[in-house]
Every structure is written in structure tokens, then in C-alpha cells.
Design a protein around this motif. Structure first.
Motif, mmCIF file in Angstrom:
data_model
loop_
_atom_site.group_PDB
_atom_site.id
_atom_site.type_symbol
_atom_site.label_atom_id
_atom_site.label_comp_id
_atom_site.label_asym_id
_atom_site.label_seq_id
_atom_site.Cartn_x
_atom_site.Cartn_y
_atom_site.Cartn_z
ATOM 1 N N ALA A 131 13.098 37.344 1.961
ATOM 2 C CA ALA A 131 13.602 38.568 1.337
ATOM 3 C C ALA A 131 13.345 38.610 -0.162
ATOM 4 C CB ALA A 131 15.094 38.720 1.614
ATOM 5 N N GLN A 132 13.233 37.457 -0.784
ATOM 6 C CA GLN A 132 12.921 37.434 -2.206
ATOM 7 C C GLN A 132 11.511 37.960 -2.472
ATOM 8 O OE1 GLN A 132 13.546 33.344 -3.273
ATOM 9 N NE2 GLN A 132 15.778 33.549 -3.410
ATOM 10 N N THR A 179 21.251 38.050 0.543
ATOM 11 C CA THR A 179 21.258 37.184 -0.642
ATOM 12 C C THR A 179 19.915 37.208 -1.360
ATOM 13 O OG1 THR A 179 22.889 35.721 0.394
ATOM 14 C CG2 THR A 179 21.595 34.820 -1.430
ATOM 15 N N GLY A 180 18.839 37.036 -0.602
ATOM 16 C CA GLY A 180 17.514 37.022 -1.214
ATOM 17 C C GLY A 180 17.145 38.351 -1.837
ATOM 18 N N TRP A 181 17.457 39.437 -1.158
ATOM 19 C CA TRP A 181 17.137 40.773 -1.661
ATOM 20 C C TRP A 181 17.940 41.068 -2.925
ATOM 21 C CZ3 TRP A 181 16.353 45.218 2.403
ATOM 22 C CH2 TRP A 181 15.640 46.261 1.827
ATOM 23 N N ALA A 182 19.176 40.628 -2.948
ATOM 24 C CA ALA A 182 20.020 40.871 -4.122
ATOM 25 C C ALA A 182 19.471 40.180 -5.354
ATOM 26 C CB ALA A 182 21.444 40.401 -3.850
ATOM 27 N N GLY A 183 18.823 39.034 -5.152
ATOM 28 C CA GLY A 183 18.245 38.335 -6.287
ATOM 29 C C GLY A 183 17.112 39.114 -6.931
ATOM 30 N N ALA A 184 16.406 39.910 -6.120
ATOM 31 C CA ALA A 184 15.287 40.690 -6.641
ATOM 32 C C ALA A 184 15.701 42.105 -7.040
ATOM 33 C CB ALA A 184 14.176 40.766 -5.591
ATOM 34 N N SER A 185 16.573 42.711 -6.239
ATOM 35 C CA SER A 185 17.000 44.091 -6.504
ATOM 36 C C SER A 185 18.378 44.302 -5.894
ATOM 37 C CB SER A 185 16.003 45.089 -5.902
ATOM 38 O OG SER A 185 16.448 46.418 -6.098
ATOM 39 N N PRO A 186 19.425 44.040 -6.669
ATOM 40 C CA PRO A 186 20.783 44.141 -6.111
ATOM 41 C C PRO A 186 21.137 45.526 -5.599
ATOM 42 C CG PRO A 186 20.834 43.808 -8.503
ATOM 43 C CD PRO A 186 19.432 43.562 -8.054
ATOM 44 N N GLN A 193 28.318 42.801 8.192
ATOM 45 C CA GLN A 193 28.224 43.653 7.010
ATOM 46 C C GLN A 193 29.166 43.162 5.914
ATOM 47 O OE1 GLN A 193 30.039 47.602 6.822
ATOM 48 N NE2 GLN A 193 28.012 48.460 6.317
ATOM 49 N N ASP A 194 30.377 42.777 6.291
ATOM 50 C CA ASP A 194 31.351 42.320 5.300
ATOM 51 C C ASP A 194 30.840 41.081 4.552
ATOM 52 O OD1 ASP A 194 33.015 44.347 6.123
ATOM 53 O OD2 ASP A 194 34.284 43.054 7.377
ATOM 54 N N ASN A 195 30.305 40.125 5.294
ATOM 55 C CA ASN A 195 29.803 38.906 4.662
ATOM 56 C C ASN A 195 28.568 39.174 3.820
ATOM 57 O OD1 ASN A 195 31.058 36.042 5.598
ATOM 58 N ND2 ASN A 195 31.405 37.603 7.155
ATOM 59 N N ALA A 196 27.692 40.028 4.333
ATOM 60 C CA ALA A 196 26.484 40.366 3.577
ATOM 61 C C ALA A 196 26.854 41.058 2.266
ATOM 62 C CB ALA A 196 25.570 41.252 4.416
ATOM 63 N N ALA A 197 27.845 41.926 2.318
ATOM 64 C CA ALA A 197 28.288 42.626 1.108
ATOM 65 C C ALA A 197 28.832 41.638 0.083
ATOM 66 C CB ALA A 197 29.345 43.657 1.468
ATOM 67 N N LEU A 198 29.571 40.656 0.540
ATOM 68 C CA LEU A 198 30.091 39.642 -0.372
ATOM 69 C C LEU A 198 28.959 38.849 -1.007
ATOM 70 C CD1 LEU A 198 33.176 38.303 1.631
ATOM 71 C CD2 LEU A 198 33.211 39.666 -0.468
ATOM 72 N N ASN A 199 27.925 38.544 -0.226
ATOM 73 C CA ASN A 199 26.777 37.812 -0.772
ATOM 74 C C ASN A 199 26.067 38.620 -1.854
ATOM 75 O OD1 ASN A 199 27.203 35.654 0.924
ATOM 76 N ND2 ASN A 199 25.756 36.343 2.478
ATOM 77 N N VAL A 200 25.874 39.904 -1.587
ATOM 78 C CA VAL A 200 25.227 40.764 -2.582
ATOM 79 C C VAL A 200 26.074 40.838 -3.843
ATOM 80 C CG1 VAL A 200 24.536 43.134 -3.113
ATOM 81 C CG2 VAL A 200 23.963 42.129 -0.889
ATOM 82 N N LEU A 201 27.363 41.004 -3.671
ATOM 83 C CA LEU A 201 28.253 41.104 -4.829
ATOM 84 C C LEU A 201 28.231 39.825 -5.654
ATOM 85 C CD1 LEU A 201 30.375 42.725 -6.374
ATOM 86 C CD2 LEU A 201 32.116 41.762 -4.844
ATOM 87 N N PHE A 202 28.232 38.696 -4.983
ATOM 88 C CA PHE A 202 28.217 37.416 -5.692
ATOM 89 C C PHE A 202 26.939 37.284 -6.526
ATOM 90 C CE2 PHE A 202 26.896 32.954 -5.908
ATOM 91 C CZ PHE A 202 28.003 32.385 -6.531
ATOM 92 N N VAL A 203 25.786 37.577 -5.914
ATOM 93 C CA VAL A 203 24.516 37.475 -6.650
ATOM 94 C C VAL A 203 24.485 38.484 -7.789
ATOM 95 C CG1 VAL A 203 22.009 37.726 -6.477
ATOM 96 C CG2 VAL A 203 23.276 36.596 -4.635
ATOM 97 N N TRP A 204 24.923 39.711 -7.510
ATOM 98 C CA TRP A 204 24.896 40.769 -8.514
ATOM 99 C C TRP A 204 25.782 40.413 -9.707
ATOM 100 C CZ3 TRP A 204 25.163 46.560 -6.667
ATOM 101 C CH2 TRP A 204 24.628 47.394 -7.646
ATOM 102 N N GLN A 205 26.944 39.889 -9.454
ATOM 103 C CA GLN A 205 27.854 39.497 -10.540
ATOM 104 C C GLN A 205 27.274 38.372 -11.381
ATOM 105 O OE1 GLN A 205 31.486 38.674 -8.405
ATOM 106 N NE2 GLN A 205 32.377 40.636 -8.983
ATOM 107 N N SER A 206 26.516 37.492 -10.757
ATOM 108 C CA SER A 206 25.947 36.364 -11.493
ATOM 109 C C SER A 206 24.748 36.775 -12.337
ATOM 110 C CB SER A 206 25.531 35.253 -10.535
ATOM 111 O OG SER A 206 24.476 35.664 -9.695
ATOM 112 N N THR A 207 24.083 37.885 -11.955
ATOM 113 C CA THR A 207 22.900 38.319 -12.694
ATOM 114 C C THR A 207 23.171 39.495 -13.629
ATOM 115 O OG1 THR A 207 22.244 39.737 -10.829
ATOM 116 C CG2 THR A 207 21.322 37.507 -10.913
#
Length: 204
Positions: A133-134, A162-169, A185-199
């Protein structure tokens, strides 16, 4: 010095290293040499590593060989890893996954589906999906959409998020929003949020 020597004269460097007395210095030399050796002659480097009995050293050498081998021939590296004792197989497999996912993600993913269902398969699929996904999130998402319901699909979809969020949250968030409502969906959303908050904390 040893690492450079391996690259210019493998046979001479190995002969010298093997002539050293057993001990810390000899092992340190081989630690320096193992990556270029595995790149030049992975089967010989693998045979050497398998002969090591000390657990910590053996793990180091096996991981280095697997990663170097996978960079040039992931299929051969995977075939070798599959022959390792079960207690070592998963850890070494995860060393091969990044290289294979970068060079041939479709085949790497197909191999993951051939693994027995369980923790090993789930973690492997998550790792491959994240890396895929990256680089090509849409292709990874299309692949995952065809997977049957189950733990493997759950792991893959979360890896893609997770991988997609690293490139385009933002794109990752849109992808997750389109998933069916539920645990995945709930877990995927948390993963995106975590990556987005870190970047980009402000945007998240």
C-alpha cells in the motif's frame, strides 16, 4: 575491511576468516562479511549460518542471509526459509517479506495466502499489505477486496490502511470510510488516525 574484501575477492576473504581461531574476533569478522557473502553466494552463506549453534548468533546470521538473498531472488529465499525449523521460520520469513513485497507484491501476497491460517499468516499478510500500500495502494486494495472474510482479510485491510496513511492519510481515510461498518473498519480507522497524528497532528 573484511566487508570490502568479500566484495573484491570472496574466496580469499573467506579462507582468511576461516583460518582465524574460534572466538569473539572470528565471529565479528563473519558478522561483517555475512551480508556481502550472502549477496554473492547465498546458498553457501546459508549453509554456514545453519551450522551455527549459539541461538543469538544463529538468529543474526539467518536473518541477514534471508534479507540479502531476498533482495536478489525472493522466491529462492522463501523456499529456503520454508525448510527452516518451525521455531525460526516465522521470524526469518518476516525478514524476507519487505524485499519480496517491493519487487513482486502480488506473488508475495499469494504466498501469504498459502500459509496455514493463524498468527504467522496474519502477521505476514499485514506486513506485505502495508508495504504494498505504500507503493501502490489501489492495487493492494483491489487484491484485499477479493479476500474471504476472516482473520487474514482483517490483517490485510489493516495493513493497507496503515501503509496508505503513510503516503496519503486523506486518501487512506476515504478508503477506510468506504469499508463495511464493523470491527475491521474500526481498527483500520484507528491505524489511519495513529499514522496521521504522527505525521501531521494538526490535520488529524
Amino acid at each position: 575491511i573484511a566487508r570490502q574484501w568479500v566484495r573484491t575477492d570472496l574466496a580469499a576473504a573467506l579462507a582468511w576468516a576461516r583460518s582465524l581461531p574460534n572466538g569473539h574476533d572470528r565471529q565479528s569478522v563473519f558478522r561483517e562479511m555475512i551480508v556481502p557473502w550472502a549477496a554473492a553466494d547465498p546458498r553457501a552463506a546459508a549453509e554456514f549460518s545453519l551450522a551455527i549453534t549459539a541461538n543469538e548468533s544463529r538468529s543474526f546470521f539467518l536473518e541477514q542471509v534471508a534479507a540479502a538473498w531476498a533482495s536478489s531472488d525472493a522466491s529462492a529465499a522463501i523456499a529456503w526459509v520454508q525448510q527452516l525449523p518451525e521455531r525460526e521460520r516465522f521470524r526469518i520469513l518476516m525478514q524476507v517479506a519487505p524485499q519480496w513485497a517491493q519487487t513482486d507484491p502480488q506473488t508475495a501476497a499469494a504466498f501469504g495466502l498459502s500459509l496455514p491460517e493463524g498468527t504467522t499468516q496474519n502477521n505476514y499478510l499485514n506486513r506485505v499489505a502495508t508495504l504494498w500500500a505504500q507503493r501502490d495502494p489501489k492495487a493492494a486494495a483491489e487484491w484485499a477486496a477479493q479476500l474471504p472474510e476472516g482473520a487474514g482479510r482483517f490483517s490485510a485491510l489493516n495493513g493497507i490502511a496503515t501503509g496508505w496513511a503513510g503516503a496519503s492519510p486523506e486518501a487512506a481515510a476515504n478508503y477506510v470510510a468506504a469499508l463495511p461498518a464493523g470491527r475491521t473498519q474500526d481498527n483500520a480507522a484507528l491505524n489511519v488516525l495513529f499514522v496521521w497524528q504522527s505525521t501531521d497532528p494538526a490535520a488529524a
